[in-house]
Design a protein around this motif. Structure first.
Motif, short mmCIF file in Angstrom:
data_model
loop_
_atom_site.label_atom_id
_atom_site.label_comp_id
_atom_site.label_asym_id
_atom_site.label_seq_id
_atom_site.Cartn_x
_atom_site.Cartn_y
_atom_site.Cartn_z
N PRO A 134 0.87 -1.55 -0.03
CA PRO A 134 -0.02 -0.08 -0.25
C PRO A 134 0.28 1.33 0.15
CG PRO A 134 -1.23 -1.27 1.05
CD PRO A 134 0.13 -2.21 0.73
N PHE A 135 1.99 1.72 0.01
CA PHE A 135 2.49 2.49 0.32
C PHE A 135 3.84 2.36 -0.80
CE2 PHE A 135 2.34 0.98 5.21
CZ PHE A 135 0.88 1.39 5.22
N THR A 136 4.15 1.86 -1.44
CA THR A 136 4.88 1.35 -3.06
C THR A 136 3.98 1.64 -4.40
OG1 THR A 136 4.88 -0.76 -2.62
CG2 THR A 136 6.58 1.04 -1.24
N VAL A 137 4.36 2.06 -5.15
CA VAL A 137 3.42 1.85 -6.52
C VAL A 137 4.76 1.22 -7.32
CG1 VAL A 137 4.90 4.08 -7.34
CG2 VAL A 137 2.47 3.02 -8.32
N LEU A 138 3.98 0.64 -8.50
CA LEU A 138 4.90 -0.44 -9.48
C LEU A 138 4.51 0.61 -10.79
CD1 LEU A 138 6.41 -2.94 -10.81
CD2 LEU A 138 4.42 -3.47 -11.18
N LYS A 139 5.96 1.78 -10.90
CA LYS A 139 6.24 2.15 -11.88
C LYS A 139 7.15 1.21 -13.06
CE LYS A 139 5.98 6.82 -9.72
NZ LYS A 139 6.64 8.38 -9.32
N MET A 140 6.18 2.11 -14.54
CA MET A 140 6.70 1.22 -15.35
C MET A 140 7.82 2.23 -16.03
SD MET A 140 5.22 -1.29 -15.17
CE MET A 140 6.13 -2.33 -16.94
N LYS A 141 8.92 1.55 -16.85
CA LYS A 141 10.06 2.27 -17.44
C LYS A 141 10.68 2.29 -18.86
CE LYS A 141 11.98 4.80 -13.28
NZ LYS A 141 12.86 5.52 -13.04
N GLU A 142 10.73 2.63 -19.45
CA GLU A 142 11.33 2.14 -21.17
C GLU A 142 12.95 1.56 -21.02
OE1 GLU A 142 11.44 2.27 -26.11
OE2 GLU A 142 10.19 3.69 -24.58
N ALA A 143 13.32 0.33 -21.46
CA ALA A 143 14.58 -0.25 -21.18
C ALA A 143 15.04 1.21 -22.16
CB ALA A 143 14.76 -1.60 -21.90
N GLY A 144 16.70 1.84 -22.09
CA GLY A 144 17.03 2.45 -22.83
C GLY A 144 17.57 1.97 -24.11
N LEU A 145 17.66 0.52 -24.74
CA LEU A 145 18.20 0.37 -25.69
C LEU A 145 16.71 -0.34 -25.90
CD1 LEU A 145 21.79 0.01 -25.47
CD2 LEU A 145 20.64 1.98 -27.16
N PRO A 146 16.90 -1.27 -27.92
CA PRO A 146 16.01 -2.22 -27.62
C PRO A 146 16.71 -3.23 -27.72
CG PRO A 146 15.63 -0.66 -29.67
CD PRO A 146 17.36 -0.01 -28.48
N SER A 147 15.99 -4.09 -27.13
CA SER A 147 15.98 -6.07 -26.55
C SER A 147 15.48 -6.91 -26.75
CB SER A 147 16.25 -5.70 -25.43
OG SER A 147 14.89 -5.42 -23.93
N GLU A 148 16.06 -7.78 -26.41
CA GLU A 148 15.22 -8.87 -26.63
C GLU A 148 14.42 -8.64 -25.65
OE1 GLU A 148 17.38 -12.58 -26.61
OE2 GLU A 148 18.73 -11.33 -28.35
N ARG A 149 13.08 -9.82 -26.68
CA ARG A 149 11.83 -9.69 -25.50
C ARG A 149 12.08 -10.68 -24.22
NH1 ARG A 149 7.90 -14.00 -26.17
NH2 ARG A 149 9.17 -16.24 -27.74
N PRO A 150 11.45 -10.65 -23.31
CA PRO A 150 12.23 -11.21 -21.94
C PRO A 150 11.82 -11.89 -22.68
CG PRO A 150 10.20 -9.21 -21.94
CD PRO A 150 10.42 -9.68 -22.85
N GLN A 151 13.20 -13.10 -21.11
CA GLN A 151 12.77 -14.89 -21.32
C GLN A 151 12.30 -14.50 -19.46
OE1 GLN A 151 12.56 -16.59 -23.59
NE2 GLN A 151 12.65 -14.70 -24.68
N GLU A 152 11.16 -15.56 -19.32
CA GLU A 152 11.45 -15.60 -17.92
C GLU A 152 11.82 -17.00 -17.59
OE1 GLU A 152 7.80 -18.80 -17.13
OE2 GLU A 152 7.64 -18.30 -19.09
#
Length: 951
Positions: free
Chosen positions: A628-646
Motif C-alpha cells: 500500500p505504500f509502494t507503487v509499480l512504475k513502468m519504464k522503457e529500457a534504454g536500448l531495444p532488447s530481446e523480448r523478456p524471457q522468464e
C-alpha cells in the motif's frame, strides 16, 4: 480463417455441442501452427476472412503460462502471457490476472514489439502529468477489483499491427495453513481460448509432503464449470508426481479440453492442497545465510474447552438468503460444539436480544435444541447497532469469566457477524473500536465476519486485529453457509493457549511476533528473524504453551550450517539478485512487512503511523515488493532488447541435502545436547535395563543385589505395584530378539514399552516406547522421544531429553527415569529398547511391591559366617574378602538366597556396579516366582499375586 472461425463461434450460439468440439479441435491445430513462429503472425490472410478479421477488436492470446516454486511454504509465482495483434491497425490488449490479496508483486515486465518496459517499485507519491511516452499505455494496477481474498492486476497496452506483446508478472506469498492444509491457488481466467496454456507447480518440503491433492477447478462466479456434482478428481490433463520431499504438478489443457470446461476462457481457480509431516515438537526451524524461519503446528493435542458468544446481525438488510444461510451455518456449528463448551447467542438490529440472560449455558441436547429454536425464530428488522451488540457480548463474557469457576485454560471468544455498517447507536468507527477494545481488555478474542458489499471491511478487520482475532469477508452470491462453517472450523478447536517462542537474546534480532494467545487445530504459527551471533554453531529454541490442565515446554538446539550448503539459486522472483537468493530472508521480510501494516492499521497515533509506514516502505523498496505504500512504475529500457524471457529453475532432486537445511527438533546436532542431558540425570542404581538386568541398591548396607529375568517375548512384568496406597503402578512389556552367536540363551528380551499409571489425586497414565510418549489424563497427548520437551500438570511432570531419557515425576515425591536405547545399525540380536530407573521413591508406601518395588522399604542382610573378615570392616577390604568366597548368602524376609559376586554396567554402560547376583530368575530372592509378576495387560494394576485390577 482462424478469425473467421472465432467470430462464427461467437455469433452462432445455437450450434450443437459436437460442432463446438470439432471447431475447437480445428482451432487448436491452427493456433499451434500460427504461434509456433512469431514471424508468421503477418502471413497472408485469405481474402474471404479479411472483412471478419477487421471486426475482431482484441488481440489473441497465444500463450498463458504459470510457473511456481514453493519452498517450505514460501511460493514464488511467475505468470507469462503473449498476445498477438494480427490485425491491420494497432489494438488494445489487456493483461488481467487475479492474485491472492496476501501476495506481494515483486516484478512486472512488458515487451511490445521491439520495446521493453520494466517495472520499478518506488515509494508512493502524488504526481501530476505523465510522460508522453507512456500516454499510449495505461499503467498496471495491482489492486483493481478486490474480490474475497483476491486482487486483480491489470495492465493494458496498444499493440502495433502485425506484432505481439509479452507480459511477465512475478508475485510472492507465504502460504497459510488452514484446516490442516496449505492451499496454493492460481487463477486461470484468460477470457479466451489459448493455444498454449500450462500451469507448472514445483513443491519442495524437506519435512515431507503428505496429503497432496488437486481438486476440480473452482469458479464461484460461474455455475456449470464442467465439474460434475460430487466430482473430486483433478482437472483434465493434470499430472501429479511426487517423492517424499518433492512434488511436481502440471495442468496443460488443450483447446478442446478448455472448451469443455468454459467456452469463454474463464476456467477458474487451479488449486493444490497439501500438508507436511509433523508431530508435537518444537517445530520445523530452517536457517539460511543469517536468517531463520520457524514453523510450529503440533498435532495430537486434546482440544481446549471454549466459552463462545455468537453475535448475529438480524437487521432488515439481512432479509432473504443472507439470514437463511447464516441460520443454516449456525445449526451445523451448534451441533459441533463439544460437551465441555459453554455458549450463548445474541441477535441484534436496532434492538439487542440475548438468548440466555447473564450467563453462558453448557452444551447439552436440550440447550442445543432450544438454541436452534431461537435462531430459527430470528427475523430481519430495523437498523444495525454494532457498538451496542459488541458491548453486550463483551459484558456477558466478562461477567461469566469473573463469576464462574471456569477452567483456567479454557478459551473465550466472540464470533461477530454482520452484513452492513453501523446505523443505530454509536456510528463512528473510531469510537466503536475504542469501546470494543476497552470492553474486551485483552481477556478474550474477537472474530469478525462480513457478508456482502455493504460491510465496513476496515472496521471489521481492525476490530479483529486489535482483539487477537481474524476476519473473513464473503460475497452475497456465494455459499455463505459453507463459508461460515469453514471459518468456524478454523477457530472451533483451540489446542494451545498462551504460546510463546523464545530464542537467546544474544543470538537473534528483528524477530517477528513470538507470542500468540491461541493455536487452533489445522493452523500454523510462523516466526522469522535474523541471526546476529555468527560464531555460534547452534540456535537454541524454546516453546512454552498451555494445553488444558497441562503446561508444555518444548526445546531443542538447531545446528547452523555453512551458508554455501544452503544456497538455492534460480528461484523465480529473485532474478535481479535482491534478497541474495535467500527464500528464508524473503519470508522474513514478507512477515515483517505484514506485521508493520497491521500495526499501522491498529495505531491511533499519527506519528507512530507515519513511522510504521516509513519502515514498511523502506523494507518494501529493499525487497522490491508492491505494498500500500509502494507503487509499480513502468519504464522503457534504454536500448531495444530481446523480448523478456522468464527465468525459472525448478528444484532438483540432485544434492537436496547440500542445498536446503531443514532441521527439525529431532535432528539434534552431535555433541550439543545428548551427552549434556545424560550427565545432568542423577538417579539411583535401582533399575531394570538391558536383557533385562535388574539391580537393587541398598545404601544402608553398602552393597547392591542383582538378578536377571529370562522372560518370554510379549510378557508384561510388574515392576512397581503400589496402587492401593500411593496409586502408582509401573509395568514393562518385553520384546524378543535372537540370541547372540555361541550364547547360552535361546533368545534375548528387552523392554519395548514402559507403562506408568497413577490414580491420585487424579487418573492418568503414561505409555512410553523408544519412539514416543503418550500421556493421558482424560486428554490424550502424544510426544516424540526425539524432541526435548517438558509437560507439567497439577500432579505430574514429564521431561524428555531428545533421544536420551524421559523423567517422570509424580507429586514431587516419586521420580522414575526411563533411558532410551537406540541403535543406528543394530545387530540381529539387538533391539531399540528402554531402561527403567527409580530416582526417588519417597512417595511410595512401605507396602509397595513388584519386581523392584518390594525391595524399596526392606533391607537385605549378607551372611558372612565363612569369612574371617568382621562385619565392621568396610570399603575395599570387605569387598575383596567377599569376592573371594563363592558361597555367600543373602537373607531376605527369612529366606536364604545363595549369591555370587558380579560386575554390571548401567546408564548405557557409563557406570560400573558391583553386586551380589541371585541366579535362577531371582529364585527365593523375590516373593513367589517369576510367573507371579506377569500382568494381563499394560494397564493391569494388580497389587498382590492372583489379583488383577485395571485403572
Amino acid at each position: 480463417m482462424i478469425l473467421w472461425l472465432c467470430l462464427c463461434w461467437g455469433f452462432s450460439r445455437s450450434a450443437a455441442q459436437p460442432d463446438s468440439e470439432l471447431m475447437a479441435r480445428y482451432l487448436e491445430e491452427q493456433l499451434l501452427a500460427d504461434y509456433s513462429i512469431v514471424e508468421q503472425v503477418a502471413r497472408r490472410v485469405p481474402r474471404q476472412a479479411k472483412f471478419l478479421q477487421r471486426l475482431e477488436t482484441r488481440p489473441r492470446m497465444s500463450e498463458f503460462h504459470v510457473r511456481s516454486t514453493i519452498i517450505s511454504r514460501y511460493a514464488f509465482t511467475t505468470v507469462s502471457c503473449t498476445m498477438v495483434n494480427s490485425g491491420s491497425e494497432a489494438r488494445e490488449a489487456v493483461f488481467e490476472m487475479q492474485i491472492p490479496a496476501a501476495a506481494f508483486i515483486s516484478n512486472f515486465t512488458m515487451s511490445i514489439g521491439n520495446k521493453t518496459y520494466y517495472g520499478e517499485v518506488t515509494g508512493k507519491e502524488n504526481k501530476n502529468g505523465t510522460d508522453d511516452k507512456e500516454r499510449q499505455k495505461k499503467p498496471p494496477s495491482p489492486t483493481e477489483g478486490r474480490e474475497n481474498g483476491y486482487e486483480t492486476f491489470k495492465a493494458s497496452v496498444f499493440i502495433p499491427r502485425k506484432m505481439q506483446a509479452r507480459f511477465i508478472l512475478h508475485y510472492e506469498e507465504l502460504l497459510q495453513r488452514r484446516l490442516g492444509k496449505y492451499e496454493y491457488t492460481v487463477s486461470i481466467r484468460p477470457q479466451q481460448l489459448v493455444g498454449r496454456l500450462k500451469v507448472e507447480v514445483n513443491i519442495l518440503e524437506n519435512s515431507g509432503i503428505v496429503s497432496l491433492e488437486v481438486p476440480p477447478l473452482r469458479n464461484s462466479r460461474q455455475k456449470g464449470n464442467g465439474k460434475a456434482e460430487g466430482d473430486v478428481s483433478p482437472p483434465p490433463s493434470t499430472v501429479i508426481g511426487h517423492t517424499k520431499t518433492l512434488a511436481k504438478v502440471t495442468f496443460n489443457p488443450s483447446v478442446v479440453e478448455q472448451t469443455r470446461i468454459a467456452r469463454n476462457g474463464i476456467l477458474g481457480d487451479f488449486i493444490i492442497r497439501y500438508d507436511v509431516s509433523r508431530e508435537l515438537s518444537v517445530g520445523d526451524v530452517q536457517i539460511l545465510n543469517g536468517y531463520f524461519v520457524h514453523y510450529f503446528a503440533p498435532t495430537d493435542l486434546p482440544p481446549l474447552p471454549k466459552n463462545v458468544v455468537f453475535v448475529l446481525d438480524s437487521s432488515a438488510s439481512m432479509v432473504g438468503t443472507k439470514l437463511k444461510q447464516t441460520k443454516e451455518a449456525l445449526f451445523t456449528i451448534l451441533q459441533d460444539l463439544r460437551p465441555e463448551d459453554h455458549f450463548n447467542i445474541i441477535g441484534f438490529s436496532n434492538r439487542i436480544k440475548v438468548w440466555q440472560q447473564d450467563r453462558l449455558v453448557p452444551v447439552t441436547p436440550n440447550n442445543i435444541r432450544d438454541a436452534k429454536k431461537y435462531i430459527h425464530n430470528m427475523s430481519p428488522t430495523g437498523g444495525t447497532n454494532i457498538n451496542g451488540a459488541l458491548q453486550t457480548g463483551a459484558k456477558l463474557l466478562n461477567d461469566y469469566i469473573a463469576q464462574n469457576d471456569i477452567d483456567a485454560r479454557s478459551v473465550s471468544l466472540i464470533i461477530f457477524l454482520t452484513d452492513g455498517r453501523p446505523t443505530v447507536g454509536e456510528t463512528q468507527s473510531s469510537k466503536i473500536l475504542s469501546n470494543t477494545k476497552e470492553a474486551i481488555r485483552d481477556k478474550f478474542c474477537l472474530f469478525t465476519i462480513g457478508i456482502g458489499n455493504d460491510v465496513d471491511h476496515k472496521l471489521l478487520e481492525r476490530m479483529a486485529l486489535e482483539n487477537c482475532g481474524m476476519t473473513r469477508l464473503f460475497q452475497e452470491d456465494e455459499d455463505a453457509a459453507s463459508h461460515l462453517k469453514g471459518f468456524y472450523d478454523e477457530i472451533g478447536t483451540p489446542l494451545l493457549s498462551d504460546i510463546r517462542v523464545d530464542y537467546p537474546e544474544d543470538d537473534v534480532e528483528q524477530v517477528t511476533q513470538n507470542f500468540f494467545p491461541n493455536y487452533f487445530n489445522g493452523s500454523e504459527i510462523i516466526i522469522a528473524g535474523k541471526l546476529i551471533n555468527h560464531t555460534s554453531d547452534k540456535l537454541h529454541v524454546e516453546v512454552t504453551a498451555s494445553n488444558s490442565k497441562k503446561y508444555i515446554l518444548l526445546k531443542t538446539d538447531v545446528a547452523i550450517d555453512l551458508p554455501s550448503r544452503n544456497d538455492i539459486r534460480g528461484v523465480p522472483g529473485l532474478e535481479d539478485g535482491k534478497g541474495g537468493n535467500n527464500y528464508i530472508e524473503r519470508a522474513w521480510s514478507y512477515l515483517t512487512i505484514k506485521e508493520l501494516l497491521n500495526s499501522r492499521l491498529k495505531s491511533d497515533d499519527i506519528q507512530e503511523k507515519d513511522k510504521l509506514m516509513e519502515k514498511a516502505k523502506s523494507m518494501a523498496l529493499a525487497y522490491n515488493f508492491v505494498t500500500p505504500f509502494t507503487v509499480l512504475k513502468m519504464k522503457e529500457a534504454g536500448l531495444p532488447s530481446e523480448r523478456p524471457q522468464e527465468e525459472f529453475i525448478s528444484p532438483s532432486t540432485d544434492g537436496i541435502g547440500e542445498k536446503v537445511q531443514s532441521l527439525q527438533g529431532h535432528k539434534a546436532p552431535p555433541g550439543i545436547r545428548r551427552g549434556q542431558d545424560k550427565q545432568r540425570i542423577k538417579i539411583s542404581k535401582t533399575s531394570a535395563d538391558g536383557d533385562p538386568h535388574f539391580v537393587i541398591d541398598f545404601p544402608s548396607s553398602k552393597f547392591s543385589v542383582c538378578f536377571n529375568i529370562d522372560g518370554e517375548p510379549g510378557d508384561i512384568l510388574r515392576l512397581v505395584s503400589d496402587h492401593k496406597e500411593s496409586g502408582v503402578t509401573v509395568n514393562g512389556q518385553l520384546i524378543g530378539a535372537p540370541a547372540p552367536p555361541k550364547g547360552h540363551k535361546k533368545h534375548r528380551t528387552y523392554f519395548s514399552t514402559i507403562t506408568i499409571l497413577s490414580n491420585k489425586p487424579e487418573r492418568s497414565y503414561l505409555e512410553i516406547t523408544p519412539k514416543r510418549v503418550i500421556l493421558d489424563d482424560g486428554e490424550r497427548l502424544v510426544l516424540s522421544c526425539g524432541r526435548s520437551a517438558v509437560v507439567r500438570s497439577r500432579s505430574l511432570e514429564v521431561s524428555i531429553s531428545a533421544y536420551s531419557n524421559i523423567t517422570v515425576t509424580i507429586r514431587d515425591s516419586i521420580s522414575f527415569v526411563i533411558l532410551i536405547h537406540h541403535y543406528k545399525k543394530p545387530a540381529p540380536y539387538q533391539r531399540n529398547h528402554l531402561g527403567f530407573y527409580i530416582s526417588n521413591s519417597k512417595g511410595l508406601s512401605s507396602d509397595s511391591h513388584g519386581l523392584l518395588g518390594q525391595f524399596l522399604s526392606h533391607e537385605v542382610k549378607l551372611l558372612q559366617e565363612s569369612l574371617n573378615t568382621s562385619r565392621q570392616e568396610a570399603g575395599q577390604n570387605q569387598t575383596e574378602a567377599l569376592k573371594a568366597n563363592p558361597t555367600n548368602t543373602l537373607k531376605v524376609k527369612g529366606r536364604l538366597v545363595p549369591v555370587v559376586w558380579k560386575q554390571r554396567r548401567i546408564y548405557n554402560g557409563q557406570q560400573e556396579v558391583e553386586c551380589w547376583f541371585a541366579k535362577n530368575n531371582a529364585d527365593k530372592l523375590i516373593d513367589g516366582s517369576y510367573q507371579d509378576y506377569l500382568a494381563s495387560h499394560p494397564f493391569d494394576t494388580g497389587t498382590s499375586f492372583g489379583t488383577i485390577n485395571s485403572l
